[in-house]
Design an enzyme around this catalytic site. Structure first.
Site, PDB file in Angstrom:
ATOM      1  CG  HIS A 178      -1.659  -1.228   1.490  1.00 24.13           C
ATOM      2  ND1 HIS A 178      -2.921  -1.500   1.003  1.00 24.13           N
ATOM      3  CD2 HIS A 178      -1.271  -2.322   2.178  1.00 24.13           C
ATOM      4  CE1 HIS A 178      -3.294  -2.711   1.413  1.00 24.13           C
ATOM      5  NE2 HIS A 178      -2.300  -3.241   2.122  1.00 24.13           N
ATOM      6  CB  SER A 299      13.438  22.746 -14.772  1.00 19.58           C
ATOM      7  OG  SER A 299      12.705  23.943 -14.791  1.00 19.58           O
ATOM      8  CE  LYS A 305      11.880  19.569 -10.710  1.00 26.70           C
ATOM      9  NZ  LYS A 305      10.681  20.115 -11.352  1.00 26.70           N
ATOM     10  CG  ASN A 307      12.527  17.586 -14.234  1.00 35.22           C
ATOM     11  OD1 ASN A 307      12.334  17.620 -13.019  1.00 35.22           O
ATOM     12  ND2 ASN A 307      12.368  18.639 -15.020  1.00 35.22           N
ATOM     13  CD  GLU A 312       8.615  12.703 -15.544  1.00 36.66           C
ATOM     14  OE1 GLU A 312       7.659  13.376 -15.159  1.00 36.66           O
ATOM     15  OE2 GLU A 312       9.725  13.192 -15.851  1.00 36.66           O
ATOM     16  CD  GLN A 344      -3.161  -1.714 -46.921  1.00 37.11           C
ATOM     17  OE1 GLN A 344      -2.919  -2.482 -47.839  1.00 37.11           O
ATOM     18  NE2 GLN A 344      -3.625  -0.496 -47.116  1.00 37.11           N
TER      19      GLN A 344
HETATM   20  N1  ARG Z   1      -1.151  -4.436 -48.440  1.00 37.48           N
HETATM   21  C1  ARG Z   1      -2.037  -5.511 -48.147  1.00 37.48           C
HETATM   22  C2  ARG Z   1      -2.088  -5.750 -46.647  1.00 37.48           C
HETATM   23  O1  ARG Z   1      -1.226  -5.357 -45.981  1.00 37.48           O
HETATM   24  C3  ARG Z   1      -1.594  -6.764 -48.833  1.00 37.48           C
HETATM   25  C4  ARG Z   1      -2.687  -7.728 -49.087  1.00 37.48           C
HETATM   26  C5  ARG Z   1      -3.647  -7.170 -50.086  1.00 37.48           C
HETATM   27  N2  ARG Z   1      -4.604  -8.142 -50.476  1.00 37.48           N
HETATM   28  C6  ARG Z   1      -5.674  -7.845 -51.186  1.00 37.48           C
HETATM   29  N3  ARG Z   1      -6.493  -8.795 -51.446  1.00 37.48           N
HETATM   30  N4  ARG Z   1      -5.938  -6.616 -51.551  1.00 37.48           N
HETATM   31  O2  ARG Z   1      -3.000  -6.324 -46.141  1.00 37.48           O
END
Ligand code: ARG
Length: 491
Positions: A178, A299, A305, A307, A312, A344
């Site tokens: 605590h 600072s 100071k 820091n 952090e 993606q």
């Molecule tokens: N740049 C795409 C990704 O990172 C690659 C795969 C794309 N596939 C597709 N069917 N458009 O996911």
């Protein structure tokens, strides 16, 4: 690496501008018009997935080798592909490769350049492969490399902690629960607690690595392929343990990235707790440690100071790492099988979290190695706050055979008495002690010092200096053996 500012990446007044001819030679066949500028911008991932370039080239070498082996491309084509990929490797490494937004991603940038360099042979490379299995493979390779690199960074921090711990195996500090003074512990013991945490972090990354080490290549778009490919061959060439078993799962699975980010989140949480302690310890009211100039900042207004900014920022970057995990979980949670373009968006969180975790580990290691410990001050505080009250109660149990609960009550009375007089337990006279329990003898004073308390904690995992020395040495030896391994299974 240069990214060519494609004329269409900057929006013009009309956001629906399209190009008359589709510039994407990789998939543009069935299209008459090009994408709108917005479409191209939202679709392109090259700005960040170029990070995968080495893995992409490596995967293509393996795929081409396999295509030649099963007779899908000729030996001449294979030689041209290997040469072309090697040349592209040089181009990217030297910074002369021109990345194009219109070619969307790293896969099509490299493939298009290959065809540009070697013609027909380059166009045969994508036989029996899709970007879906390609990106899944590249990404697994990348995460695997990142795990190996982080594993080494964690081991190095553990080493720094263990050697500091060995040095301070007998130096007392107040142990807290605590954040109230509880019982004395050794500073070495405290540092070794973090070594245990980091060891589990290595273990989690090693588990992740074991599970991710299956090769998606050859799963093609989602259903597999009609070509007589040899998936064992590509898997082995890329150092995977085996090919993935289900093509749908292979192209739509990002568990490996999520497991990786989970492991990083827990790691970051550990580093953040340690950072928080460092911040407290180097504040004037604590004054347990002094950070080196190399890991503090001044600072602009208060000249006195120092820091602990690095600590952090480690604490803060944990937010970004945990955010990456939550972000990717959220991207994935609603996706029907198999691949969807949502996926993606899996890379940036992983890249960002990896960079942050690597930096945090390095910063923590620097702070630990340079840290000056105010042992005398810690000793004073280890003795404050009636930290040996439990030792007194234990004496009543051990010597007078009192039930612990009774001993606890008597000790409480003695603490109250000492508190009232503003003195320590050891400063109470024997007569004052005996008012609460007549059986108490002079011997009681032998357990009331911090060093006696520490030395008595010999139970397995306890803080006795003897234990701490053994543990610190155990870690130093283990880390010496394992820090160069790729998977931290036992350290
Ligand atoms: N740049 C795409 C990704 O990172 C690659 C795969 C794309 N596939 C597709 N069917 N458009 O996911």
């Amino acid at each position: 690496m240069k990214t060519k500012t494609h004329p269409h990446t900057l929006f013009s007044n009309s956001s629906h501008n399209t190009k008359s001819d589709n510039p994407n030679k990789q998939w543009g066949g069935r299209f008459c018009g090009g994408p709108s500028e917005i479409m191209q911008t939202i679709n392109a991932s090259i700005s960040f997935d170029k990070t995968l370039w080495q893995q992409d080239i490596r995967g293509s070498h393996a795929h081409a080798e396999m295509l030649a082996h099963v007779g899908l491309i000729s030996a001449d084509d294979l030689a041209a592909i290997h040469q072309g990929l090697d040349d592209i490797y040089q181009e990217i490494e030297s910074g002369s490769f021109i990345f194009s937004d219109a070619l969307e991603d790293i896969h099509m940038n490299i493939e298009a350049r290959l065809s540009e360099r070697i013609g027909e042979a380059g166009k045969r490379l994508h036989t029996a492969r899709s970007r879906n299995d390609q990106v899944a493979t590249d990404f697994r390779l990348w995460v695997r490399d990142a795990i190996d690199s982080l594993n080494r960074h964690i081991a190095s921090l553990m080493q720094a902690l263990a050697s500091k711990a060995k040095h301070h195996a007998a130096d007392p500090m107040p142990g807290f629960t605590h954040l109230q003074t509880a019982q004395p512990v050794t500073f070495g013991h405290h540092l070794l607690a973090y070594v245990e945490m980091l060891s589990r972090d290595r273990g989690r990354l090693a588990d992740t690595r074991r599970r991710l080490n299956e090769c998606p290549l050859g799963s093609a778009a989602l259903a597999g392929t009609s070509f007589p490919i040899d998936r064992q061959m590509t898997s082995a060439a890329l150092d995977f343990d085996r090919p993935t078993a289900n093509s749908l799962d292979a192209v739509s699975d990002r568990d490996f990235a999520l497991e990786y980010l989970s492991a990083l989140s827990i790691l970051a949480m550990h580093l953040s707790r340690f950072a928080e302690e460092i911040i407290l310890w180097c504040s004037a009211p604590f004054s347990f440690i002094r950070l080196s100039d190399a890991f503090t900042t001044g600072s602009s207004i208060m000249p006195q100071k120092r820091n602990p900014d690095a600590a952090e920022l480690v604490r803060a970057k944990t937010g970004c790492i945990i955010g990456s995990l939550v972000g990717l979980l959220t991207v994935m949670k609603g996706l029907p099988l198999a691949y969807a373009k949502d996926m993606q968006e899996d890379k940036q969180p992983v890249f960002t979290a990896t960079e942050a975790a690597t930096l945090c580990l390095a910063a923590m290691e620097g702070m630990v190695r340079d840290m000056h410990v105010h042992t005398q001050n810690m000793r004073v505080f280890a003795n404050a706050g009636y930290s040996t009250a439990t030792d007194l109660a234990d004496w009543l149990v051990r010597v007078l055979k009192l039930p612990f609960r009774t001993a606890h009550h008597i000790t409480g009375k003695l603490v109250a008495k000492a508190e009232e007089k503003n003195i320590t337990l050891a400063e109470l006279s024997l007569a004052e002690m005996q008012e609460e329990e007549p059986g108490i003898t002079e011997d009681i004073y032998s357990v009331l010092t911090v060093d006696a308390s520490l030395a008595s904690r010999t139970s397995m995992g306890g803080t006795a200096p003897h234990n701490v020395r053994i543990q610190a040495q155990k870690w130093l030896t283990l880390l010496d053996d394992t820090s160069t391994e790729t998977t931290g299974t036992h350290a």
